[in-house]
Motif scaffolding. Structure first.
Motif, PDB file in Angstrom:
ATOM      1  N   MET A   4       3.153 -16.438 -67.595  1.00  0.00           N
ATOM      2  CA  MET A   4       2.151 -15.777 -68.433  1.00  0.00           C
ATOM      3  C   MET A   4       1.408 -14.361 -66.878  1.00  0.00           C
ATOM      4  O   MET A   4       2.071 -13.558 -67.684  1.00  0.00           O
ATOM      5  N   ILE A   5       2.243 -15.525 -65.662  1.00  0.00           N
ATOM      6  CA  ILE A   5       2.034 -13.483 -65.100  1.00  0.00           C
ATOM      7  C   ILE A   5       3.165 -12.896 -65.060  1.00  0.00           C
ATOM      8  O   ILE A   5       3.396 -11.994 -65.090  1.00  0.00           O
ATOM      9  N   GLU A   6       4.539 -13.760 -64.785  1.00  0.00           N
ATOM     10  CA  GLU A   6       5.666 -13.154 -65.266  1.00  0.00           C
ATOM     11  C   GLU A   6       5.926 -11.989 -66.174  1.00  0.00           C
ATOM     12  O   GLU A   6       5.964 -11.209 -66.367  1.00  0.00           O
ATOM     13  N   LYS A   7       4.980 -12.474 -67.377  1.00  0.00           N
ATOM     14  CA  LYS A   7       5.357 -11.987 -68.502  1.00  0.00           C
ATOM     15  C   LYS A   7       4.313 -10.563 -68.178  1.00  0.00           C
ATOM     16  O   LYS A   7       5.186  -9.395 -68.977  1.00  0.00           O
ATOM     17  N   PHE A   8       3.307 -10.982 -68.035  1.00  0.00           N
ATOM     18  CA  PHE A   8       2.197  -9.863 -67.518  1.00  0.00           C
ATOM     19  C   PHE A   8       3.159  -8.101 -67.061  1.00  0.00           C
ATOM     20  O   PHE A   8       2.329  -7.576 -67.558  1.00  0.00           O
ATOM     21  N   GLY A   9       3.458  -9.055 -65.578  1.00  0.00           N
ATOM     22  CA  GLY A   9       4.359  -8.085 -64.840  1.00  0.00           C
ATOM     23  C   GLY A   9       5.330  -6.830 -65.528  1.00  0.00           C
ATOM     24  O   GLY A   9       5.527  -6.287 -65.332  1.00  0.00           O
ATOM     25  N   ALA A  10       6.261  -8.122 -66.086  1.00  0.00           N
ATOM     26  CA  ALA A  10       7.369  -7.305 -67.253  1.00  0.00           C
ATOM     27  C   ALA A  10       6.318  -6.833 -68.260  1.00  0.00           C
ATOM     28  O   ALA A  10       7.268  -4.945 -67.899  1.00  0.00           O
ATOM     29  N   LEU A  11       4.780  -6.676 -68.630  1.00  0.00           N
ATOM     30  CA  LEU A  11       4.514  -5.806 -69.695  1.00  0.00           C
ATOM     31  C   LEU A  11       4.178  -4.135 -68.831  1.00  0.00           C
ATOM     32  O   LEU A  11       4.100  -3.500 -69.110  1.00  0.00           O
ATOM     33  N   VAL A  12       3.498  -5.136 -67.632  1.00  0.00           N
ATOM     34  CA  VAL A  12       3.300  -3.469 -66.733  1.00  0.00           C
ATOM     35  C   VAL A  12       4.516  -2.599 -66.585  1.00  0.00           C
ATOM     36  O   VAL A  12       4.207  -1.562 -67.026  1.00  0.00           O
ATOM     37  N   GLY A  13       5.509  -3.319 -66.422  1.00  0.00           N
ATOM     38  CA  GLY A  13       6.267  -2.469 -65.326  1.00  0.00           C
ATOM     39  C   GLY A  13       6.781  -1.847 -66.910  1.00  0.00           C
ATOM     40  O   GLY A  13       7.539  -0.618 -66.036  1.00  0.00           O
ATOM     41  N   ARG A  14       7.226  -2.108 -68.257  1.00  0.00           N
ATOM     42  CA  ARG A  14       7.424  -1.245 -68.827  1.00  0.00           C
ATOM     43  C   ARG A  14       6.428  -0.173 -69.040  1.00  0.00           C
ATOM     44  O   ARG A  14       6.890   0.543 -69.832  1.00  0.00           O
ATOM     45  N   ALA A  15       5.456  -0.363 -69.173  1.00  0.00           N
ATOM     46  CA  ALA A  15       4.383   0.209 -69.330  1.00  0.00           C
ATOM     47  C   ALA A  15       4.716   1.881 -68.344  1.00  0.00           C
ATOM     48  O   ALA A  15       4.204   2.749 -68.906  1.00  0.00           O
ATOM     49  N   ALA A  16       4.638   1.045 -67.482  1.00  0.00           N
ATOM     50  CA  ALA A  16       4.438   2.192 -65.875  1.00  0.00           C
ATOM     51  C   ALA A  16       5.830   3.141 -66.420  1.00  0.00           C
ATOM     52  O   ALA A  16       5.776   4.278 -65.803  1.00  0.00           O
ATOM     53  N   LEU A  96      -3.667  -2.789 -52.018  1.00  0.00           N
ATOM     54  CA  LEU A  96      -3.843  -2.652 -53.552  1.00  0.00           C
ATOM     55  C   LEU A  96      -2.436  -3.432 -53.611  1.00  0.00           C
ATOM     56  O   LEU A  96      -1.852  -3.971 -55.011  1.00  0.00           O
ATOM     57  N   SER A  97      -1.384  -3.639 -52.636  1.00  0.00           N
ATOM     58  CA  SER A  97      -0.240  -4.141 -52.840  1.00  0.00           C
ATOM     59  C   SER A  97       0.008  -5.450 -53.299  1.00  0.00           C
ATOM     60  O   SER A  97       0.706  -6.053 -53.728  1.00  0.00           O
ATOM     61  N   CYS A  98      -1.064  -6.382 -52.802  1.00  0.00           N
ATOM     62  CA  CYS A  98      -0.963  -7.527 -52.837  1.00  0.00           C
ATOM     63  C   CYS A  98      -1.608  -8.219 -54.263  1.00  0.00           C
ATOM     64  O   CYS A  98      -1.087  -8.572 -54.791  1.00  0.00           O
ATOM     65  N   TYR A  99      -2.410  -7.197 -54.543  1.00  0.00           N
ATOM     66  CA  TYR A  99      -2.951  -7.407 -55.989  1.00  0.00           C
ATOM     67  C   TYR A  99      -2.610  -7.335 -56.896  1.00  0.00           C
ATOM     68  O   TYR A  99      -1.934  -7.695 -57.640  1.00  0.00           O
ATOM     69  N   PHE A 100      -1.063  -5.877 -56.781  1.00  0.00           N
ATOM     70  CA  PHE A 100      -0.189  -5.732 -57.430  1.00  0.00           C
ATOM     71  C   PHE A 100       1.283  -7.425 -57.596  1.00  0.00           C
ATOM     72  O   PHE A 100       1.388  -7.580 -58.972  1.00  0.00           O
ATOM     73  N   ALA A 101       1.394  -6.890 -56.658  1.00  0.00           N
ATOM     74  CA  ALA A 101       2.088  -8.672 -56.402  1.00  0.00           C
ATOM     75  C   ALA A 101       1.432  -9.648 -57.328  1.00  0.00           C
ATOM     76  O   ALA A 101       2.320 -10.489 -58.013  1.00  0.00           O
ATOM     77  N   GLY A 102       0.351  -9.971 -57.254  1.00  0.00           N
ATOM     78  CA  GLY A 102      -0.221 -10.933 -57.580  1.00  0.00           C
ATOM     79  C   GLY A 102      -0.516 -10.860 -59.067  1.00  0.00           C
ATOM     80  O   GLY A 102      -0.332 -12.182 -59.838  1.00  0.00           O
ATOM     81  N   ALA A 103      -0.619  -9.853 -59.956  1.00  0.00           N
ATOM     82  CA  ALA A 103      -0.242 -10.027 -61.088  1.00  0.00           C
ATOM     83  C   ALA A 103       1.303  -9.448 -61.620  1.00  0.00           C
ATOM     84  O   ALA A 103       1.307  -9.672 -62.069  1.00  0.00           O
ATOM     85  N   GLY A 104       1.440  -9.787 -60.326  1.00  0.00           N
ATOM     86  CA  GLY A 104       3.501 -10.227 -61.455  1.00  0.00           C
ATOM     87  C   GLY A 104       4.596  -9.072 -60.987  1.00  0.00           C
ATOM     88  O   GLY A 104       5.108  -8.581 -62.077  1.00  0.00           O
ATOM     89  N   SER A 105       3.595  -7.565 -61.116  1.00  0.00           N
ATOM     90  CA  SER A 105       4.652  -5.922 -61.027  1.00  0.00           C
ATOM     91  C   SER A 105       4.423  -5.754 -60.610  1.00  0.00           C
ATOM     92  O   SER A 105       4.956  -4.384 -60.441  1.00  0.00           O
ATOM     93  N   GLU A 106       5.202  -6.253 -59.240  1.00  0.00           N
ATOM     94  CA  GLU A 106       5.196  -5.622 -57.585  1.00  0.00           C
ATOM     95  C   GLU A 106       7.073  -5.212 -57.435  1.00  0.00           C
ATOM     96  O   GLU A 106       6.875  -4.077 -57.903  1.00  0.00           O
TER      97      GLU A 106
END
Length: 427
Positions: A4-16, A96-106
């Motif tokens: 789920m985190i992996e999918k969310f990270g990918a979603l954030v990357g596409r949006a960004a 901040l970098s830790c939190y973004f990594a935790g969200a799978g979006s780094e």
């Protein structure tokens, strides 16, 4: 990684990539949801203190994303007492970098930084921060401030981001010396200049009474933290890598706030009520914590067999301030930090705390791109050998999954822990 985190990270990357504000909203929504869970449904394994600090840290990360007009990007060693006195929220680069990594979006933001010319060899915390800023996901702060302690990347990264955002930038030059009086006065004068800088940027005066109040609160927090380590010396208190990361934040940029004083008081209560240590490994961690890495979490989180005591980054600057001499106090604490000056100072403190806490092993985490740890690991090992405490050196990355071999790290840590068990049994 959790699917789920992996999918969310990918979603954030596409949006960004095309809609940075949408990516920011997604992240803020995820952080709010995690914050609500931490506040109202904390893990039952967490002691009361650990459950308390999680939403406190989450709030500090969320505020700059939503209210950038009263936020500043800072590094972890900046004396933030002045910011607290003016109700300015520090946005810590490493956190901040830790939190973004935790969200799978780094990964998207690391790639964005690479495309802008940031080398692969740079510290991953700085690469992620740079990528978040250049992508437009991180909103424009009111200003940027940092120290030259203790990372070579600090000055270049923050100077670049200040130019990108077009915001004022202030650097506190920290001499690599001890707290000699001339060095204290040199840094104290810079902090007075920082105070004037803040007044100009925020268009409001700093109240000396408010600053003294922050330092008085800081002093009480430091005394409570010292009591906690006294109590922890012969007790077992459940811990986990994420909570220890929060303690690092509490001992640095958040120090001086009433919530942090309350946190350390709760830690003392939890340690006072904790069961006596009944055997097993007691591990002192050195440097940053890869809190998201499943293998490390599985071995150390809430483990009675392998108790995670603390990170050396949580006791690097436990020096009580003098509220009536605020600028000298902040300067002295910065200069006395074990990350400042010779690595021998840090090695001595690690050995001192390892003995105090009855640690039977030390794990030295050599974070990708950190020259300080690469150069100092041998000195720390030699110092620990003098007091008979084994050390394991692990090469990894605090927030970039590509810069580690998870299976190898797990195998090496498990072998080290077995070695410690055998040593204890032989005694």
């Amino acid at each position: 990684m959790n699917p789920m985190i992996e999918k969310f990270g990918a979603l954030v990357g596409r949006a960004a990539a095309g809609h940075p504000r949408r990516a920011r909203r997604l992240l803020a929504l995820a952080f709010r949801a995690a914050n609500l869970q931490a506040k109202h449904f904390p893990s039952r394994q967490l002691p009361r203190s650990r459950a308390y600090i999680s939403p406190v840290c989450m709030d500090s990360m969320l505020h700059p994303l939503v209210h950038p007009e009263r936020s500043a990007i800072v590094n972890i060693f900046l004396p933030c007492e002045l910011l607290h006195a003016m109700r300015i929220e520090p946005q810590i680069a490493e956190g901040l970098s830790c939190y973004f990594a935790g969200a799978g979006s780094e990964q998207y933001f690391i790639e964005r930084a690479r495309q802008s010319g940031v080398p692969d060899t740079l510290c991953s915390y700085h690469k992620i921060l740079t990528g978040i800023a250049l992508s437009g996901v991180l909103p424009k702060p009111r200003f940027i401030a940092n120290t030259t302690l203790a990372c070579d990347a600090n000055t270049n990264t923050f100077r670049r981001l200040a130019a990108y955002y077009g915001v004022p930038h202030f650097t506190v030059d920290t001499p690599c010396t001890g707290p000699e009086e001339d060095a204290v006065q040199y840094v104290a004068e810079q902090l007075r200049e920082l105070s004037r800088f803040l007044e100009d940027v925020m268009h409001e005066p700093i109240k000396e009474e408010a600053l003294r109040s922050v330092l008085a609160c800081e002093g009480r927090s430091i005394r409570a933290c010292q009591r906690y380590y006294d109590l922890l010396a012969d007790r077992y208190l459940p811990n986990e890598m994420t909570s220890e990361m929060y303690t690092v934040f509490a001992a640095h940029i958040l120090m001086g706030r009433p919530e942090i004083e309350h946190y350390f008081e709760l830690l003392c209560e939890d340690a006072q009520n904790a069961v006596p240590f009944r055997g097993g490994n007691r591990i002192l961690w050195v440097h940053s914590l890869p809190y998201w890495q499943n293998s490390m979490r599985t071995i150390l989180n809430f483990s009675e067999k392998n108790q995670l005591l603390c990170s050396d980054m949580s006791f690097d600057a436990l020096y009580e301030p003098e509220p009536d001499r605020p600028y000298e106090s902040m300067a002295r604490r910065l200069l006395c930090n074990t990350f400042n000056g010779s690595m021998t100072r840090r090695a001595d403190k690690i050995a001192e705390m390892a003995q105090k806490l009855h640690a039977n092993g030390v794990v030295f985490f050599c974070h990708w791109g950190c020259k300080n740890t690469i150069g100092g690991a041998g000195l720390v090992r030699s110092r620990l050998e003098q007091v008979g405490i084994p050390m394991l050196l692990l090469d990894g990355d605090g927030c970039d999954r590509r810069n580690l071999n998870d299976g190898q790290m797990q195998t090496r840590l498990e072998a080290f822990l077995e070695l410690l068990e055998g040593k204890e049994s032989a005694q």
